[in-house]
Scaffold this active site. Structure first.
Site, PDB file in Angstrom:
ATOM      1  N   GLU A  83      -8.303   0.725   5.100  1.00  0.00           N
ATOM      2  CA  GLU A  83      -7.559   1.611   4.187  1.00  0.00           C
ATOM      3  C   GLU A  83      -7.360   3.113   4.642  1.00  0.00           C
ATOM      4  O   GLU A  83      -8.380   3.735   5.121  1.00  0.00           O
ATOM      5  CB  GLU A  83      -8.301   1.553   2.812  1.00  0.00           C
ATOM      6  N   CYS A 147     -13.453   0.679  -5.460  1.00  0.00           N
ATOM      7  CA  CYS A 147     -13.241   0.603  -4.050  1.00  0.00           C
ATOM      8  C   CYS A 147     -12.472   1.841  -3.773  1.00  0.00           C
ATOM      9  O   CYS A 147     -12.886   2.800  -3.130  1.00  0.00           O
ATOM     10  CB  CYS A 147     -12.740  -0.494  -3.371  1.00  0.00           C
TER      11      CYS A 147
END
Length: 208
Positions: A83, A147
């Site tokens: 990410e 998350c």
């Protein structure tokens, strides 16, 4: 010189994930280690906004790490996904305690998006070129749940010195051992890039 890396497992069991692949993967990474120069600390955190708000700052305060790498499972993922950024707004999903922040954001008044200082595209290319046998990709959307919430909070506190890795559920298609090997390769590349950046800054300061 000794470097320090804290790998912080974002989530315990939640929803359909009675066994969280990310925790299994981090446990495998702990077995493999990152070499004698790296101090590796691992912890598991419940899927709760308020727990994250309390624990992420304490992690940075306790260890003063070079980097914190968060790991979570994504039911939609088929690759190990790096990410690039965390986002501040849009948190509407209830956690394991049926709680959601009233503000629906991580840090009131914080920027909308914070990028990691780590070049995830470069990490992805390096790990893919190593012939690991586990597919790695890059994402700009960590999902607006715990998350993403954890990642943004950590990026905000560390001025970008954090990373988040999403792993697919176990057996879809990788085993825990496969995911552990992937995490080891990825975190090593991240540490190498950070080390190179530190050396560059040091050299520039010395020249001036």
């Amino acid at each position: 010189k000794a470097t320090m890396c804290t790998v912080y497992q974002c989530f315990g069991p939640f929803g359909e994930h009675t066994v969280n692949a990310s925790w299994v993967a981090v446990q495998e990474l702990k077995k493999l280690g990152l070499g004698s120069e790296v101090d590796l600390h691992v912890s598991e955190v419940p899927v709760e906004y308020q727990t994250v708000q309390r624990l992420v700052p304490s992690l940075w305060k306790q260890y003063c790490p070079l980097v914190v790498v968060h790991v979570g499972v994504s039911g939609m993922a088929t690759t190990v996904t790096l990410e690039k950024c965390g986002r501040n707004h849009g948190y509407k999903g209830l956690d394991n305690s049926s709680f959601c922040p009233d503000s629906q954001c991580c840090i009131v008044g914080g920027p909308d998006c914070i990028d990691s200082v780590i070049d995830m595209e470069s990490v992805c290319k390096r790990v893919t070129a190593s012939g690991l046998g586990v597919a790695v990709s890059v994402s700009k959307d960590a999902g607006r749940y715990l998350c993403d919430f954890t990642y943004y909070t950590s990026l905000y506190l560390s001025h970008g010195r954090s990373a988040f890795i999403h792993v697919p559920p176990l057996g879809k298609p990788y085993s825990g051992e496969d995911l552990g090997r992937a995490l080891q390769a990825i975190v090593r590349e991240m540490l190498e890039l950070l080390d190179q950046a530190e050396e560059k800054i040091h050299c520039q300061q010395h020249l001036h």
